[in-house]
Structures are given as structure tokens and as C-alpha cells.
Design an enzyme around this catalytic site. Structure first.
Site, PDB file in Angstrom:
ATOM      1  N   LYS A 146      12.424  -6.775   7.322  1.00  0.00           N
ATOM      2  CA  LYS A 146      11.603  -7.931   7.683  1.00  0.00           C
ATOM      3  C   LYS A 146      10.459  -8.035   6.695  1.00  0.00           C
ATOM      4  O   LYS A 146      10.080  -6.986   6.143  1.00  0.00           O
ATOM      5  CB  LYS A 146      11.070  -7.842   9.105  1.00  0.00           C
ATOM      6  CG  LYS A 146      10.521  -6.499   9.586  1.00  0.00           C
ATOM      7  CD  LYS A 146       9.462  -5.760   8.843  1.00  0.00           C
ATOM      8  CE  LYS A 146       8.125  -6.376   8.636  1.00  0.00           C
ATOM      9  NZ  LYS A 146       7.192  -5.470   7.885  1.00  0.00           N
ATOM     10  N   TYR A 235       5.640  -9.000  13.932  1.00  0.00           N
ATOM     11  CA  TYR A 235       6.011  -8.232  15.139  1.00  0.00           C
ATOM     12  C   TYR A 235       5.533  -8.950  16.394  1.00  0.00           C
ATOM     13  O   TYR A 235       6.228  -8.972  17.410  1.00  0.00           O
ATOM     14  CB  TYR A 235       5.403  -6.816  15.099  1.00  0.00           C
ATOM     15  CG  TYR A 235       6.046  -5.917  14.085  1.00  0.00           C
ATOM     16  CD1 TYR A 235       7.312  -5.376  14.317  1.00  0.00           C
ATOM     17  CD2 TYR A 235       5.412  -5.586  12.896  1.00  0.00           C
ATOM     18  CE1 TYR A 235       7.920  -4.545  13.391  1.00  0.00           C
ATOM     19  CE2 TYR A 235       6.007  -4.758  11.960  1.00  0.00           C
ATOM     20  CZ  TYR A 235       7.254  -4.238  12.212  1.00  0.00           C
ATOM     21  OH  TYR A 235       7.851  -3.421  11.288  1.00  0.00           O
TER      22      TYR A 235
HETATM   23  P1  NDP Z   1       7.035   0.524  -0.978  1.00  0.00           P
HETATM   24  O1  NDP Z   1       6.201  -0.084  -2.019  1.00  0.00           O
HETATM   25  O2  NDP Z   1       6.694   1.906  -0.541  1.00  0.00           O
HETATM   26  O3  NDP Z   1       8.558   0.535  -1.440  1.00  0.00           O
HETATM   27  C1  NDP Z   1       9.162  -0.520  -2.120  1.00  0.00           C
HETATM   28  C2  NDP Z   1      10.114   0.039  -3.173  1.00  0.00           C
HETATM   29  O4  NDP Z   1      10.779  -1.062  -3.774  1.00  0.00           O
HETATM   30  C3  NDP Z   1       9.438   0.790  -4.302  1.00  0.00           C
HETATM   31  O5  NDP Z   1       9.202   2.139  -4.028  1.00  0.00           O
HETATM   32  C4  NDP Z   1      10.440   0.601  -5.431  1.00  0.00           C
HETATM   33  O6  NDP Z   1      11.475   1.570  -5.272  1.00  0.00           O
HETATM   34  C5  NDP Z   1      11.073  -0.750  -5.139  1.00  0.00           C
HETATM   35  N1  NDP Z   1      10.558  -1.811  -6.020  1.00  0.00           N
HETATM   36  C6  NDP Z   1      11.301  -2.529  -6.884  1.00  0.00           C
HETATM   37  N2  NDP Z   1      10.555  -3.406  -7.542  1.00  0.00           N
HETATM   38  C7  NDP Z   1       9.285  -3.266  -7.115  1.00  0.00           C
HETATM   39  C8  NDP Z   1       8.065  -3.884  -7.443  1.00  0.00           C
HETATM   40  N3  NDP Z   1       7.995  -4.876  -8.361  1.00  0.00           N
HETATM   41  N4  NDP Z   1       6.943  -3.468  -6.817  1.00  0.00           N
HETATM   42  C9  NDP Z   1       6.987  -2.502  -5.892  1.00  0.00           C
HETATM   43  N5  NDP Z   1       8.150  -1.865  -5.533  1.00  0.00           N
HETATM   44  C10 NDP Z   1       9.285  -2.251  -6.140  1.00  0.00           C
HETATM   45  O7  NDP Z   1       7.033  -0.474   0.263  1.00  0.00           O
HETATM   46  P2  NDP Z   1       7.498  -0.209   1.754  1.00  0.00           P
HETATM   47  O8  NDP Z   1       8.520   0.831   1.780  1.00  0.00           O
HETATM   48  O9  NDP Z   1       6.312  -0.017   2.599  1.00  0.00           O
HETATM   49  O10 NDP Z   1       8.109  -1.646   2.144  1.00  0.00           O
HETATM   50  C11 NDP Z   1       9.355  -2.083   1.660  1.00  0.00           C
HETATM   51  C12 NDP Z   1       9.953  -3.122   2.628  1.00  0.00           C
HETATM   52  O11 NDP Z   1      10.142  -2.519   3.892  1.00  0.00           O
HETATM   53  C13 NDP Z   1       9.094  -4.349   2.875  1.00  0.00           C
HETATM   54  O12 NDP Z   1       9.896  -5.478   3.004  1.00  0.00           O
HETATM   55  C14 NDP Z   1       8.404  -4.068   4.199  1.00  0.00           C
HETATM   56  O13 NDP Z   1       8.083  -5.238   4.929  1.00  0.00           O
HETATM   57  C15 NDP Z   1       9.477  -3.270   4.898  1.00  0.00           C
HETATM   58  N6  NDP Z   1       8.907  -2.332   5.864  1.00  0.00           N
HETATM   59  C16 NDP Z   1       9.390  -2.354   7.139  1.00  0.00           C
HETATM   60  C17 NDP Z   1       8.888  -1.512   8.073  1.00  0.00           C
HETATM   61  C18 NDP Z   1       9.471  -1.514   9.434  1.00  0.00           C
HETATM   62  O14 NDP Z   1       8.918  -0.841  10.302  1.00  0.00           O
HETATM   63  N7  NDP Z   1      10.562  -2.207   9.674  1.00  0.00           N
HETATM   64  C19 NDP Z   1       7.786  -0.587   7.781  1.00  0.00           C
HETATM   65  C20 NDP Z   1       7.378  -0.593   6.391  1.00  0.00           C
HETATM   66  C21 NDP Z   1       7.933  -1.457   5.489  1.00  0.00           C
HETATM   67  P3  NDP Z   1      12.179   2.272  -6.536  1.00  0.00           P
HETATM   68  O15 NDP Z   1      11.095   3.031  -7.234  1.00  0.00           O
HETATM   69  O16 NDP Z   1      13.192   3.128  -5.913  1.00  0.00           O
HETATM   70  O17 NDP Z   1      12.745   1.170  -7.361  1.00  0.00           O
END
Ligand code: NDP
Length: 384
Positions: A146, A235
Site C-alpha cells: 500500500k 490505514y
Molecule cells: P525502504 O526505503 O526501507 O525500502 C525501499 C527499498 O526499495 C529500498 O531499500 C531499495 O531496495 C528499493 N528502492 C529502489 N529504488 C529506490 C529509490 N529510488 N529510493 C529508495 N528505495 C529504492 O522503505 P520501506 O520498506 O519502509 O517501504 C517500502 C514500501 O512498503 C512502501 O510502499 C511502503 O508504503 C510499504 N510499507 C508497508 C508497510 C505495511 O505495514 N504494510 C510498512 C512499511 C512500509 P534495494 O536496495 O534492495 O533496491
């Protein structure tokens, strides 16, 4: 003996010390998965669909990957990442084959990997559409985080791509797989609270882009699509819809962001919005990036009220019910909402059923989010 205890006993009898440790916590789970599999476990795995995770960030590595240990129908088999070293290290920890690590560039070749049935998109919001569409074109089912996307048009393209490929698309609304929320919905539907009149829900936290890497993209409009509303206000919005079981007909909203706070140069901070439902129920909701963490909801009926505080945490949920004859605090059992959510999609795929939270569910929320922004911008109620 509960399921965890019986699993512990099975693992103890099988002499799988490391897998035992997996039940102790995420770090231990990672170590255990690198152990050789027994024949029994391999057979069990044949009944599970293979999942690939796209984007190895905070949520993927801290909440999702460790929770495959509790899945009955889903197993982690592949990783997609822009950080090869991180991906390699995680693959080793989880006992995944190096050939099952993909980059964003060679991601489309996942179509040739029969081990991967489902692709789980956990990227910044504005990247959800591209990777969902590419996954569908590669012939894979998709679970997408989401908010589904940052525009209604992108949501529709994602639905169309999955339909064209004949594959499932589900949006990761984990609260709809979480026991306290499901119990609250059941009580409402059974009429325990009488006629529902009003709902309130608040979701806020302090966004810290200079301290937390996961927050850096959250304050950039291009990657996040919006601010607190897209991230956590969703949420409140989604809960108001699943508690009433209705779709809103009108939204009104106000937004307030400190113009001198560099965090809110591109995205909004505080949002107050009201949803009007056909039955007359009003849901008054807030979301914020600048108040201390709150994730709660209250449903007001003419026979009682029900509180969930927290409503949307990863664990330690709490329910309170108030009626004329007193208050009660039902002691419900916490469940693994992440495993339940992933297994729900795997089961739907195996049984050819539509998931509880399909792409259309994600699209509706994005449509209401856009109406909330429009209402705040125009200073008037918007019919939806
Ligand atoms: P993070 O920034 O921790 O993770 C995102 C990952 O995406 C990065 O680590 C990277 O992984 C990859 N990525 C690729 N391109 C980019 C970019 N340009 N900038 C940043 N990251 C990039 O975020 P979250 O894990 O907190 O959130 C990710 C998604 O999950 C969002 O859509 C958020 O809304 C959702 N989410 C949902 C939750 C829930 O409870 N359902 C809770 C938290 C988040 P790599 O290095 O492997 O390429």
C-alpha cells in the site's frame, strides 16, 4: 498445545536446533533458513508457492522475509534488488540460490524462472505500478504494498496488466488479515454495537528523513506520491471502509503543514478528513507525520463502542468495548498477519479465487485519497 508449541516440538524431535531458533525472532529465522532441508521439509515446501521480494528495504527485511517461517503455503525463493551485496548476503542467510537474485535491469527475465509464482512489490510508492506491470507481463501473480500506486490511472494500468496476463493482483492491506480487526468486523456485522453512527481513526508518527533511510523517499513527492495520508492515513481510510462495509459518497478535508519545516516542502504533514457513508455514518480521521506514534480507531454504535488501540501495529493489539452495562477487554490471540496475508494470496492462486483485497480495493483507496487532496485544495466537499 498451540500451533507454535507443536511446531517447536516437531522441530525439537527432528533435531533442528537452528530452525527452533527461528521461532525466537527474525535474526534467528534468517540463520535457520540456511540449514540443509530434511526430506520432510522439502516435501512440505512442494505444497508452497515460490515468492520473490522486490526491494530489500526496512519493511521487507525486518517484517516480511522473517515471517515466511510461519507460512503454510508460501516460501521465499528469489530476491530483486538494486543493491547486489545486500541481496547476496540476504540470499545466503535465507538459503536462497544465487541464480535467484535479480536486479531491476534483468528483472523481466524472472519470467523464465518456474520457481517463482508470486512477486511481492515492496518499493517506494511511485515504483509500484512499473514493477507490478512488469511482473504481470512476466507471467507472475503480484502482491503489492500500500498505497497501490500514486495515481488512479496507474492503479487501473496495474489491474489491466494482471487481467491481461490472467494473474492475480492483491494489495497488501495486512490489517484485513489481522485477528483483532477481523474480530471487530465480526462484532459489528453481528450487531453487537447496535447501529453504527460514527467512526474515528488516527494514524500518525514522526517522519525522520535525516535519521531513517526509509523516510528519505517518504518526503519526496516523486517517489512517495504524497505525505502522511498516502503512507499511514490510508490505514484510517481503509479501516473506515471495512468497519462500515460501505463505500463513502462524500469526503471533506483540511491539510496543514508547517511551511518552515523542510520535511514538508514537497509532501503534506497533517490531514483531517471526514468520510460520509450512504447509511449516514461519518468517519472522522487524521493522519500526521509530526505527532508521536498513534495507530488507533474507535467505532461508535447505539449499543456500544469498540476501541482498537493500536489498530494497525505489527503486534500487541488491544481491544476495548464499552456498553451501558460496563466495559470489557476481550483477550484475543495475536496472529501473524504477514504470514496470513501471504498465505491468503497463495491459497487464492491455488484455488483460483479472488483475494479479499484485490487491485480494485487498492484503486478505491487511491481514488478517495485524490478526492481528499482535492477537497483540501478547493476547500469544499467532494462527491465520490
Ligand atoms: P525502504 O526505503 O526501507 O525500502 C525501499 C527499498 O526499495 C529500498 O531499500 C531499495 O531496495 C528499493 N528502492 C529502489 N529504488 C529506490 C529509490 N529510488 N529510493 C529508495 N528505495 C529504492 O522503505 P520501506 O520498506 O519502509 O517501504 C517500502 C514500501 O512498503 C512502501 O510502499 C511502503 O508504503 C510499504 N510499507 C508497508 C508497510 C505495511 O505495514 N504494510 C510498512 C512499511 C512500509 P534495494 O536496495 O534492495 O533496491
Amino acid at each position: 498445545m498451540d500451533a507454535t508449541d507443536s511446531r517447536r516440538q516437531f522441530l525439537r524431535q527432528a533435531g533442528l536446533g537452528a530452525a527452533m531458533a527461528a521461532l525466537a525472532g527474525p535474526g534467528a529465522a534468517a540463520a535457520s533458513l540456511a540449514q540443509p532441508l530434511t526430506a520432510a521439509m522439502q516435501n512440505n515446501d512442494k505444497k508452497k508457492l515460490g515468492w520473490a521480494i522486490v526491494g530489500l528495504g526496512k519493511f521487507a527485511t525486518e517484517e516480511i522475509m522473517p515471517n515466511f517461517k510461519d507460512c503454510q503455503h508460501s516460501r521465499l525463493v528469489a530476491l530483486v534488488s538494486g543493491s547486489p551485496d545486500k541481496a547476496k548476503k540476504l540470499a545466503q542467510e535465507y538459503g536462497l540460490q544465487e541464480k535467484n537474485i535479480y536486479s531491476y535491469q534483468n528483472f523481466d527475465s524472472i519470467k523464465d524462472n518456474p520457481e517463482v509464482d508470486v512477486v511481492y512489490i515492496i518499493l517506494p510508492n511511485s515504483m509500484h505500478a512499473e514493477y507490478t506491470i512488469r511482473a504481470a507481463q512476466a507471467g507472475k501473480h503480484v502482491l503489492c504494498e500500500k498505497p497501490m500506486a500514486t495515481s488512479v490511472e496507474d492503479c487501473q494500468k496495474m489491474i489491466d496488466a494482471s487481467k491481461k496476463a490472467g494473474k492475480q493482483l492483491m494489495i497488501a492491506y495486512r490489517c484485513q488479515y489481522e485477528p483483532f480487526n477481523l474480530n471487530a468486523i465480526e462484532r459489528i456485522r453481528k450487531g453487537e454495537l447496535g447501529k453504527i453512527r460514527f467512526i474515528t481513526s488516527d494514524h500518525g508518527r514522526l517522519v525522520k528523513p535525516t535519521e531513517d533511510k526509509a523516510d528519505t523517499w517518504r518526503v519526496q513527492k516523486k517517489l512517495a506520491g504524497g505525505g502522511s495520508l498516502m503512507d499511514i492515513g490510508i490505514y484510517s481510510l481503509n479501516a473506515a471502509r471495512y468497519f462500515t462495509g460501505e463505500e463513502p459518497v462524500e469526503v471533506t478535508a483540511q491539510i496543514s503543514s508547517d511551511p518552515n519545516d523542510p520535511r514538508f516542502k514537497e509532501v503534506e504533514d497533517n490531514v483531517a478528513f471526514t468520510l460520509r457513508f450512504p447509511s449516514g455514518v461519518l468517519a472522522s480521521c487524521t493522519s500526521s507525520y509530526s505527532y508521536e506514534t498513534v495507530k488507533r480507531g474507535r467505532i461508535f454504535g447505539d449499543k456500544g463502542w469498540l476501541d482498537l488501540d493500536p489498530l494497525s501495529d505489527y503486534d500487541k493489539h488491544n481491544m476495548k468495548i464499552g456498553k451501558q452495562d460496563g466495559k470489557e477487554e476481550p483477550q484475543l490471540k495475536e496472529g501473524n498477519q504477514f504470514a496470513a496475508e501471504m498465505d491468503h494470496l497463495s491459497e487464492c492462486i491455488m484455488q483460483n479465487k479472488t483475494p479479499r483485497t484485490p487491485g480494485e480495493e487498492g484503486l478505491r483507496d487511491v481514488r478517495y485519497i485524490m478526492a481528499i487532496y482535492e477537497s483540501a485544495r478547493k476547500g469544499k466537499a467532494i462527491k465520490v
